[in-house]
Design an enzyme around this catalytic site. Structure first.
Site, mmCIF file in Angstrom:
data_model
loop_
_atom_site.group_PDB
_atom_site.id
_atom_site.type_symbol
_atom_site.label_atom_id
_atom_site.label_comp_id
_atom_site.label_asym_id
_atom_site.label_seq_id
_atom_site.Cartn_x
_atom_site.Cartn_y
_atom_site.Cartn_z
ATOM 1 N N ALA A 137 57.985 -3.705 54.224
ATOM 2 C CA ALA A 137 58.191 -3.064 52.925
ATOM 3 C C ALA A 137 57.953 -1.561 52.955
ATOM 4 O O ALA A 137 58.552 -0.830 52.170
ATOM 5 C CB ALA A 137 57.303 -3.710 51.874
ATOM 6 N N THR A 138 57.108 -1.071 53.856
ATOM 7 C CA THR A 138 56.929 0.384 53.948
ATOM 8 C C THR A 138 58.272 1.010 54.318
ATOM 9 O O THR A 138 58.693 2.012 53.745
ATOM 10 C CB THR A 138 55.843 0.732 54.991
ATOM 11 N N ASN B 54 49.324 -4.203 43.719
ATOM 12 C CA ASN B 54 48.642 -4.848 44.845
ATOM 13 C C ASN B 54 47.117 -4.750 44.777
ATOM 14 O O ASN B 54 46.424 -5.511 45.419
ATOM 15 C CB ASN B 54 49.129 -4.266 46.179
ATOM 16 N N SER C 290 58.340 -7.958 51.878
ATOM 17 C CA SER C 290 57.649 -8.009 53.173
ATOM 18 C C SER C 290 57.308 -9.457 53.501
ATOM 19 O O SER C 290 56.859 -10.203 52.625
ATOM 20 C CB SER C 290 56.372 -7.180 53.057
ATOM 21 N N THR D 70 68.814 -2.014 67.191
ATOM 22 C CA THR D 70 68.935 -3.439 67.529
ATOM 23 C C THR D 70 68.039 -4.260 66.601
ATOM 24 O O THR D 70 66.830 -4.014 66.543
ATOM 25 C CB THR D 70 68.522 -3.671 68.997
ATOM 26 N N CYS E 11 45.831 -0.087 53.356
ATOM 27 C CA CYS E 11 46.359 1.100 54.016
ATOM 28 C C CYS E 11 45.459 2.298 53.779
ATOM 29 O O CYS E 11 45.517 3.276 54.498
ATOM 30 C CB CYS E 11 47.745 1.442 53.473
HETATM 31 N N1 PLP Z 1 54.152 -2.445 48.677
HETATM 32 C C1 PLP Z 1 53.102 -3.163 48.256
HETATM 33 C C2 PLP Z 1 52.936 -3.427 46.789
HETATM 34 C C3 PLP Z 1 52.177 -3.673 49.178
HETATM 35 O O1 PLP Z 1 51.147 -4.400 48.749
HETATM 36 C C4 PLP Z 1 52.383 -3.399 50.553
HETATM 37 C C5 PLP Z 1 51.395 -3.835 51.553
HETATM 38 O O2 PLP Z 1 50.198 -3.691 51.346
HETATM 39 C C6 PLP Z 1 53.511 -2.656 50.947
HETATM 40 C C7 PLP Z 1 54.368 -2.188 49.979
HETATM 41 C C8 PLP Z 1 53.798 -2.369 52.406
HETATM 42 O O3 PLP Z 1 54.211 -3.524 53.057
HETATM 43 P P1 PLP Z 1 54.325 -3.613 54.662
HETATM 44 O O4 PLP Z 1 52.949 -3.943 55.140
HETATM 45 O O5 PLP Z 1 55.327 -4.700 54.915
HETATM 46 O O6 PLP Z 1 54.792 -2.310 55.165
#
Ligand code: PLP
Length: 382
Positions: free
Chosen positions: A74-75, A155, A202, A240, A327
């Protein structure tokens, strides 16, 4: 009776990989090592499996399979969508909107656009429950607004955002593209993906593997590629593909939906049990909203013990929670989400996020409370 197994209450950070996914990973990695872009049969077989995965996901999310793109998480999805869309529409306008409580991958994408590319960003405030105010969104929209990004579920505190109402306002008052970070929503709340223009997902938050993600973008939404050098994923995410992860994404989502149905009552029982106990403890304040909140996330403050001390104390008993978004855990700054909710002082210093998963049971919750109470007795300030 407590066993010595670790107790994991950090599922909003990451989750145990489902045994069926581990099995699939081993089998697929062993058998299907060819490049999915190769034109021989081994490559074509992988392409077919990726297509079937994409189609199965599209059915589950009720979207078009052509609008789904595999990413590394998701990042990456958030960065690609936010920057790629902002760049694609910059001739129409350079005003963007997001909220103060987004994940760092969203906030930092907007901050890059602001700092290095001349965009103007409006950061919407939230109310004391962490929810965006619709009037503020409506006022912020301008003729030059090209993108709005609002997360579905926060989150850190679990607040569910009024996405349907936001979509209606954006649609009726502007031409802006609406992006939603759906990481903590996928399979956990009802969500109509057709309401939004694009979204990020994600796998490792729903018992899948790390480094595996998805982005959804309606075809009519313009996009400027951030990564170049190949036509994989229709040029949106060249390179890839990690085909095994992408093939397993459909199974990951299917299993997550199944678990959400089978184990929802158990998750809710744990959350209510903890909530009732915390409400009766004078040194604990609940930060998560009581209504309109994810059933999987419970954020509290311990007024007598700083977060890091409580986290270490619990960790020394093999009980794992978070102090804030993972993070940012090594960052000493207080949570931007709780600050935006107007929380300050001791309440901001003692934040603990408990996030529940399908492996948890009531015994885990009882043990968490027992050890927390011991920690408060041991380290509690008067
Ligand atoms: N967005 C939200 C709301 C999240 O909770 C997270 C992960 O903590 C992310 C994005 C990022 O996801 P990923 O770990 O797959 O990069």
């Amino acid at each position: 009776m407590h066993t010595n197994n670790p107790i994991y209450f950090d599922h909003a950070s990451s989750t145990p990989v489902h045994p069926d996914i581990i099995k699939g990973l081993t089998e697929l990695t062993t058998a299907h090592y060819a490049n999915s872009e190769s034109l021989h049969q081994a490559g074509l077989d992988i392409q077919t499996m990726m297509r079937k995965s994409r189609e199965a996901i599209a059915v589950m999310l009720k979207v078009k399979s052509d609008d789904l793109y595999f990413t590394s998480g998701a990042t990456e999805s958030n960065n690609l969508l936010i920057k790629g869309i902002a760049f694609a529409y910059q001739n129409k306008g350079k005003h963007l909107i997001t909220t103060r409580v987004e994940h760092s991958s969203v906030l930092d994408s907007f901050q890059d656009l602001e700092s290095f590319f001349g965009f103007e960003v409006t950061y919407l405030n939230v109310d004391q429950e962490g929810r965006v105010r619709l009037e503020e969104l409506e006022t912020a929209l301008r003729p030059d607004t090209t993108l709005v990004s609002i997360m579905a579920v926060n989150n850190e505190v679990g607040t569910i955002m009024p996405i349907e109402a936001c979509a209606q306002i954006i649609r009726s008052k502007s031409q802006a593209v609406f992006h939603v970070d759906c990481v903590q929503a996928l399979t956990k709340i009802e969500f109509n993906y057709d309401l939004v223009d694009c979204a990020s997902f994600s796998a490792h938050k729903i018992n899948g593997v790390k480094g595996s993600g998805l982005l959804y973008k309606k075809d009519r939404v313009l996009y400027h590629p951030l990564i170049t050098g190949g036509q994989q994923e229709k040029g949106i995410r060249p390179g890839t593909p990690n085909a095994v992860h992408h093939i397993l994404m459909a199974k990951t989502i299917r299993l997550a939906f199944e678990q959400a149905t089978a184990k929802h009552a158990q998750v809710l029982e744990i959350k209510h049990y903890l909530l009732d106990a915390f409400k009766s403890m004078e040194s604990i304040v609940v930060n998560s909203p009581l209504h309109g909140c994810s059933d999987y996330i419970l954020n509290i403050s311990c007024l007598k013990v700083p977060s890091q001390i409580m986290l270490n104390w619990l960790s020394s008993h093999q009980i794992y929670v978070s102090a804030m978004a993972t993070c940012l855990n090594r960052d000493v700054r207080p949570s931007h989400v709780l600050e935006a909710m107007g929380i300050d002082g001791g309440r901001l210093n003692g934040v603990i996020r408990i996030s529940i998963g399908y492996v948890n049971n009531l015994e885990d919750a009882k043990r968490l409370l027992e050890v927390m109470e011991e920690g408060i007795k041991k380290y509690g300030r008067i």
